[in-house]
Structures are given as structure tokens and as C-alpha cells.
Design a protein around this motif. Structure first.
Motif, PDB file in Angstrom:
ATOM      1  N   ALA A 482      -1.077  26.244  12.380  1.00 13.35           N
ATOM      2  CA  ALA A 482      -0.083  26.113  11.269  1.00 13.35           C
ATOM      3  C   ALA A 482      -0.813  24.647  10.698  1.00 13.35           C
ATOM      4  O   ALA A 482      -1.235  23.761  11.455  1.00 13.35           O
ATOM      5  N   VAL A 483      -0.956  24.649   9.507  1.00 19.10           N
ATOM      6  CA  VAL A 483      -1.458  23.236   8.883  1.00 19.10           C
ATOM      7  C   VAL A 483      -0.575  22.754   7.972  1.00 19.10           C
ATOM      8  O   VAL A 483       0.251  23.237   7.158  1.00 19.10           O
ATOM      9  N   GLY A 484      -0.322  21.437   7.995  1.00 19.00           N
ATOM     10  CA  GLY A 484       0.776  20.672   7.151  1.00 19.00           C
ATOM     11  C   GLY A 484      -0.084  20.042   6.120  1.00 19.00           C
ATOM     12  O   GLY A 484      -1.249  20.080   6.191  1.00 19.00           O
ATOM     13  N   LEU A 485       0.620  19.431   5.060  1.00 23.53           N
ATOM     14  CA  LEU A 485      -0.231  18.735   4.200  1.00 23.53           C
ATOM     15  C   LEU A 485       0.669  17.330   3.733  1.00 23.53           C
ATOM     16  O   LEU A 485       1.963  17.495   3.636  1.00 23.53           O
ATOM     17  N   ALA A 486      -0.094  16.402   3.852  1.00 22.82           N
ATOM     18  CA  ALA A 486       0.534  14.899   3.360  1.00 22.82           C
ATOM     19  C   ALA A 486      -0.259  14.519   2.126  1.00 22.82           C
ATOM     20  O   ALA A 486      -1.152  14.689   1.743  1.00 22.82           O
ATOM     21  N   ILE A 487       0.611  13.910   1.184  1.00 17.68           N
ATOM     22  CA  ILE A 487       0.419  13.516   0.003  1.00 17.68           C
ATOM     23  C   ILE A 487       0.362  12.102   0.075  1.00 17.68           C
ATOM     24  O   ILE A 487       1.420  11.341   0.264  1.00 17.68           O
ATOM     25  N   PHE A 488      -0.610  11.355  -0.503  1.00 18.23           N
ATOM     26  CA  PHE A 488      -0.609   9.997  -0.800  1.00 18.23           C
ATOM     27  C   PHE A 488      -1.042   9.577  -1.980  1.00 18.23           C
ATOM     28  O   PHE A 488      -1.654  10.085  -2.749  1.00 18.23           O
ATOM     29  N   GLN A 489      -0.256   8.607  -2.533  1.00 20.10           N
ATOM     30  CA  GLN A 489      -0.359   8.000  -3.831  1.00 20.10           C
ATOM     31  C   GLN A 489      -0.925   6.476  -3.914  1.00 20.10           C
ATOM     32  O   GLN A 489      -0.363   5.672  -3.003  1.00 20.10           O
ATOM     33  N   ARG A 490      -1.578   6.282  -4.900  1.00 22.04           N
ATOM     34  CA  ARG A 490      -2.194   4.830  -5.260  1.00 22.04           C
ATOM     35  C   ARG A 490      -2.033   4.575  -6.747  1.00 22.04           C
ATOM     36  O   ARG A 490      -2.638   5.431  -7.579  1.00 22.04           O
ATOM     37  N   GLU A 491      -1.295   3.401  -7.214  1.00 16.43           N
ATOM     38  CA  GLU A 491      -1.091   3.084  -8.381  1.00 16.43           C
ATOM     39  C   GLU A 491      -2.121   2.165  -9.009  1.00 16.43           C
ATOM     40  O   GLU A 491      -2.544   1.131  -8.195  1.00 16.43           O
ATOM     41  N   THR A 492      -2.834   2.417  -9.951  1.00 14.63           N
ATOM     42  CA  THR A 492      -3.921   1.587 -10.552  1.00 14.63           C
ATOM     43  C   THR A 492      -3.285   0.641 -11.231  1.00 14.63           C
ATOM     44  O   THR A 492      -2.041   0.445 -11.535  1.00 14.63           O
ATOM     45  N   GLY A 493      -4.337  -0.390 -11.488  1.00 13.18           N
ATOM     46  CA  GLY A 493      -3.995  -1.642 -12.478  1.00 13.18           C
ATOM     47  C   GLY A 493      -3.949  -1.247 -14.140  1.00 13.18           C
ATOM     48  O   GLY A 493      -4.026  -2.173 -14.842  1.00 13.18           O
ATOM     49  N   ALA A 494      -4.273  -0.036 -14.512  1.00 13.40           N
ATOM     50  CA  ALA A 494      -4.485   0.317 -15.746  1.00 13.40           C
ATOM     51  C   ALA A 494      -3.133   0.287 -16.576  1.00 13.40           C
ATOM     52  O   ALA A 494      -2.159   0.508 -15.970  1.00 13.40           O
ATOM     53  N   GLN A 495      -3.107  -0.126 -17.737  1.00 14.65           N
ATOM     54  CA  GLN A 495      -1.826  -0.396 -18.681  1.00 14.65           C
ATOM     55  C   GLN A 495      -1.856   0.801 -19.318  1.00 14.65           C
ATOM     56  O   GLN A 495      -2.639   1.197 -20.291  1.00 14.65           O
ATOM     57  N   LEU A 496      -0.616   1.488 -19.072  1.00 17.88           N
ATOM     58  CA  LEU A 496      -0.321   2.851 -19.818  1.00 17.88           C
ATOM     59  C   LEU A 496       0.796   2.642 -20.531  1.00 17.88           C
ATOM     60  O   LEU A 496       1.921   2.350 -19.865  1.00 17.88           O
ATOM     61  N   ASP A 497       0.884   2.833 -21.989  1.00 15.42           N
ATOM     62  CA  ASP A 497       2.100   3.010 -22.658  1.00 15.42           C
ATOM     63  C   ASP A 497       2.603   4.263 -22.883  1.00 15.42           C
ATOM     64  O   ASP A 497       1.986   5.091 -23.639  1.00 15.42           O
ATOM     65  N   HIS A 498       3.704   4.650 -21.937  1.00 22.29           N
ATOM     66  CA  HIS A 498       4.170   6.044 -22.117  1.00 22.29           C
ATOM     67  C   HIS A 498       4.636   6.675 -23.203  1.00 22.29           C
ATOM     68  O   HIS A 498       4.853   7.677 -23.676  1.00 22.29           O
ATOM     69  N   ALA A 499       5.069   5.363 -24.186  1.00 31.92           N
ATOM     70  CA  ALA A 499       5.379   5.731 -25.506  1.00 31.92           C
ATOM     71  C   ALA A 499       4.542   6.189 -26.625  1.00 31.92           C
ATOM     72  O   ALA A 499       4.632   7.199 -27.153  1.00 31.92           O
TER      73      ALA A 499
END
Length: 504
Positions: A482-499
Motif C-alpha cells: 500500500a502506498v501513501g502520498l505526501a504533498i509539499f508546498q513552497r510559496e515563491t517570492g513572485a508578486q501576483l495580483d489575484h484581481a
């Protein structure tokens, strides 16, 4: 006669020596070292053989200097402006072909049977090919010539015309045919072949849109500084100067980016250790993937598919699959990197009169690869999120190859990431430049079959500021576990205007 034994030894006469003395040699000629430097016979510097000194193969001692020989008397290389000799004038080839055809036709006009020109038409890909001019000038018809040119027909065989030669061969019984009926009704090929009977369709010339977009920096500099063969020395000098200037600009970009990132880190709370990496592989370098890397990449990936839980695939990939994946990733402005070990150089044995050109340079070895791809639809809501995968050859586990790949990968995706280095980089597109795409989040999916592996992966990714975002236990089955799954996240320094997000 006196007895010599009675004479004391000190009073005996000296014994004659068997070696000759200086007086025994005759005196040499005192003019033996004088030389007649002004002699004009063939044994000295000058020669009366005009055919030797006035020939094109001059040995360099004449008034005009060397002509077609080098200092060793061998044929000299062609002049540097050899490629700028007079070219063929327009229409010259057509004139020669027509002249050959006319001469052949005239030579055998009285011996060969005339064949009628074929009026049959052939249609290929919607185009009608014919050998006579069509009555309708608007018809989609193209004139074609013979597949076998008529000027290939020889004008003579020995001292006979072709027809007489054929008649003699047909009447001869040497060698005898295997069957008496083999030559009945047989005609020479020049009588059977009719003009316009066979043709070759035109081969379309490739369309050259412009400069190769995949050319390297060295190829571009060589192209920009190439002024022709008559200036080969200037071309080499300009290329070296341009290469040095490009290297200075590359280092300046790296210094500016490092300075900016260090300043930003000092003004923030995200200080980290920037100590250089030390991979345990000699001459490790990283570059973008090339077609020659598809087979090594396929082998490394298939190792992970067949023998580990590091990838979710269960079927082996082919070279075409790798080529398609690399093309899609590069087309989406994402990096696909390979880590290589520089090929060794086997020195030639100098004792056997071998030059340095005989040294054997082995090809580079691909040790691992890493790539970033869109997490989902590149035009959907996750278009600013990239998923990264990294693989290492089984023989080079725990040697720092994956760390070097991840270090360069983060520098290609995060504008605020200060790469640690410690390895060589090849390719101007990887040196000190901003990311090609705006990436706000980087995800890594790590399958694991036991907790110990998950703990090791967590420590390794945490050193690169990845945070564990989720864990799914036992959602997969592979290799009897049986195999599990781990999710890793890293936020970059890029500037993003979601609007007002920028276009991808």
C-alpha cells in the motif's frame, strides 16, 4: 751476444709501444674546411634545371617564394579565399545537360530507333503530371521530363556505335546463353525506353523560416562574427572577443541578482544558510535536456517505475513518450534539467608518435533529471502553480545530485531564491536570469511506502523551505504494498495580483 738477463732492469732500453703515435699520422689538408658557396652545380643551392624551379610546385627558394608547396615540400593547403572562386553562371548546368543530350542524340541518330513521346498523364496528390504541353493553360498540370536522361545513352562502345555493338553481341555465342531462347525478341534498353515514359516527382525544397531557435550561445556568436572564409583569422578573433564579452555579461548578471537577493534576505526574516553544495560526483554540471538525453532519461525513469514507489506510473515509458513530455514542458516555458558527469578523456600514448588529436573523449553521463510542469490546466485557475519532480540514477543515490537539481530548479522558478551553487552550469538560458513564467506556488507529490521514507523526504524538502501540506495514507497499490502520498508546498517570492493576474 750479451745476455739481457744479466743487465739490470733500470739499464735496459725502453720497450717499443704497439700503439701508433701522433708522428705516425700524415698531416691533413689545411684547406679541407673551405667551401665553395658560390658554386653553380646541381649539388649546391642553385640549379640549372628550369623545369624544377619554374614549375607550379616550387619549393620556396626562388624569387617568387613558395607556390604550391609548404616548407616540407608537400602540397600546400588551398588559399583562404578558395570558397570565393568564381561560381557557375545561371543556366550553365542546363546548357551542359542540353549539349550532352544533343551530342548523344546526334551520335546515335542513324543507329537507334526513334521512340514516340508518351502522352500519358499521371495524377499524384491532386496534380496531373504530363510530358506534353497541355492544351488548356489553366489546367492544374505540371510538365515533367524523363526519369532516365537521354544523355546517359553512350555514343560509342569501344570503337563501335551502340547499335552495331548490340548486333555483334546478339550474334555472338560467347558466352552461350543458359537457354537458347533467352535472347529471342530481346532489344537494347535504349530502344525500349520512350521519351517521357517515366518521371520523378519534384522534391519540395525545405522552407527555411530563419535562424534556428535552438542554437546555442556559441553557435550564435560564431554566426554573428562570420564574415566569410577570406577573413577566417578575423572571424576567430571576433568570436573569442564576443565570447569573453558574453561571459563578462553573464557574470555581471549573476552578481547583480545575487546582490539583490542578499539585500532582500537581509531585510526579511527568511535568512538561511547559503553555503555551497558539495556533490560527491566529479565534474558535475547541469544543463537543459537535449534529444540525446531522451534514452538516459527513459532508463532512469523506468528504473523508478519498475523497482520503486517514487512514481505513480506502472508501465514503462518509451523514447517517444519522453520526447513528447520534454516538448510539452519546454513549450509551456517550464524548465527540464539534467545533471551530467563530464566524460573522461583518455590520453593518447605519446610514445607511439600520436598527436593530441587522437585523445578519446568519452560522452557525458546523465545522472539524474528534474522538471516542472503545470499542476493542472495551464489556462485554468491553477495556472500559476507548478509541480516539480526529480529523479536520480540508482547508482548515484545520496551523492547530492538531486539537491543540485532542486537548487537550480528553484532558481528557475522563484525570483527570490538565491541558489547555492557548487556545480557547473551550461547554457545561457540558465545563467542569472529571471524565471520565464510567473509561478506563485511549487508543489511536490511524494509517494511513500513506509514512514521512514516519509521522514527522510520531509527533512530534505524542509531544508529548501517546503512545508508539508497534506498526507494521504494507503491510497495506492504498487509492488505488493500500500502506498501513501505526501504533498509539499513552497510559496515563491513572485508578486501576483489575484484581481488582475497577468497572462501566462
Amino acid at each position: 751476444m750479451a745476455d739481457t738477463k744479466a743487465i739490470p732492469p733500470h739499464k735496459r732500453p725502453p720497450r717499443a709501444s704497439r700503439w701508433p703515435t701522433k708522428a705516425d699520422f700524415p698531416k691533413p689538408d689545411p684547406k679541407r674546411w673551405e667551401t665553395n658557396w658560390d658554386a653553380h652545380d646541381s649539388a649546391h643551392w642553385s640549379s640549372d634545371k628550369k623545369d624544377e624551379w619554374d614549375s607550379d610546385k616550387n619549393d620556396g627558394w626562388g624569387d617568387e617564394g613558395a607556390k604550391l608547396t609548404d616548407w616540407d615540400g608537400n602540397w600546400a593547403p588551398p588559399p583562404v579565399d578558395w570558397e570565393f572562386r568564381s561560381a557557375f553562371r545561371p543556366g550553365q548546368s542546363e546548357e551542359q545537360v542540353q549539349r550532352w543530350l544533343d551530342n548523344s542524340e546526334n551520335a546515335i541518330a542513324n543507329t537507334l530507333l526513334k521512340r514516340e513521346v508518351s502522352t500519358a498523364a499521371t495524377e499524384v496528390d491532386g496534380i496531373t503530371y504530363t510530358f506534353v504541353k497541355p492544351a488548356d493553360p489553366q489546367a492544374n498540370t505540371q510538365l515533367m521530363g524523363d526519369m532516365i536522361p537521354r544523355y546517359w545513352i553512350p555514343s560509342t562502345f569501344g570503337r563501335q556505335d551502340p547499335q552495331t555493338f548490340w548486333v555483334d553481341i546478339a550474334r555472338s555465342n560467347a558466352p552461350k546463353p543458359h537457354d537458347e531462347g533467352d535472347l529471342l525478341g530481346v532489344s537494347p534498353w535504349w530502344e525500349v525506353l520512350a521519351q517521357g515514359q517515366e518521371f520523378l516527382p519534384e522534391y519540395p525544397a525545405p522552407h527555411i523560416a530563419g535562424i534556428d531557435p535552438d542554437e546555442s550561445l556559441e553557435e550564435r556568436l560564431a554566426r554573428e562574427n562570420d564574415q566569410g572564409g577570406h577573413k577566417h583569422a578575423e572571424n576567430r578573433r571576433n568570436f573569442v572577443l564576443a565570447s569573453r564579452q558574453a561571459d563578462r555579461e553573464k557574470k555581471e548578471r549573476q552578481r547583480e541578482r545575487t546582490k539583490k537577493l542578499l539585500t532582500k534576505q537581509c531585510n526579511s526574516d527568511r535568512l538561511r544558510d547559503n553555503k555551497k553544495l558539495r556533490p560527491r560526483v566529479d565534474k558535475l554540471f547541469i544543463r537543459s535536456a537535449k534529444p540525446d538525453d531522451f534514452i538516459p532519461i527513459m532508463n532512469i525513469l523506468n528504473q523508478a517505475i519498475n523497482d520503486s514507489w517514487a512514481t505513480s506510473e506502472s508501465e514503462e515509458q518509451t523514447r517517444d513518450d519522453i520526447a513528447r513530455q520534454v516538448s510539452e514542458i519546454i513549450g509551456s516555458k517550464m524548465p527540464f534539467l539534467v545533471a551530467c558527469e563530464k566524460g573522461a578523456v583518455i590520453k593518447a600514448r605519446r610514445g607511439k608518435k600520436r598527436g593530441p588529436e587522437e585523445d578519446i573523449t568519452l560522452s557525458d553521463t546523465v545522472l539524474g533529471f528534474a522538471y516542472a510542469e503545470d499542476y493542472s490546466d495551464p489556462k485554468g485557475m491553477y495556472r500559476y502553480t507548478a509541480q516539480v519532480e526529480v529523479y536520480t540514477d540508482r547508482k548515484h543515490y545520496l551523492k547530492g545530485v538531486a539537491s543540485c537539481l532542486m537548487d537550480k530548479m528553484l532558481a528557475m522558478l522563484d525570483p527570490d531564491y538565491l541558489e547555492r551553487g557548487g556545480y557547473d552550469v551550461r547554457g545561457d538560458e540558465l545563467e542569472g536570469k529571471e524565471p520565464k513564467r510567473l509561478i506563485k506556488n511549487i508543489l511536490i507529490h511524494c509517494p511513500f511506502e513506509k514512514p521512514e521514507r516519509l521522514q527522510w523526504i520531509t527533512r530534505w524538502l524542509s531544508s529548501m523551505k517546503f512545508e508539508k501540506a497534506g498526507q494521504l495514507n494507503g491510497i495506492g497499490t504498487k509492488l505488493g504494498r500500500a502506498v501513501g502520498l505526501a504533498i509539499f508546498q513552497r510559496e515563491t517570492g513572485a508578486q501576483l495580483d489575484h484581481a488582475k493576474p497577468p497572462p501566462v
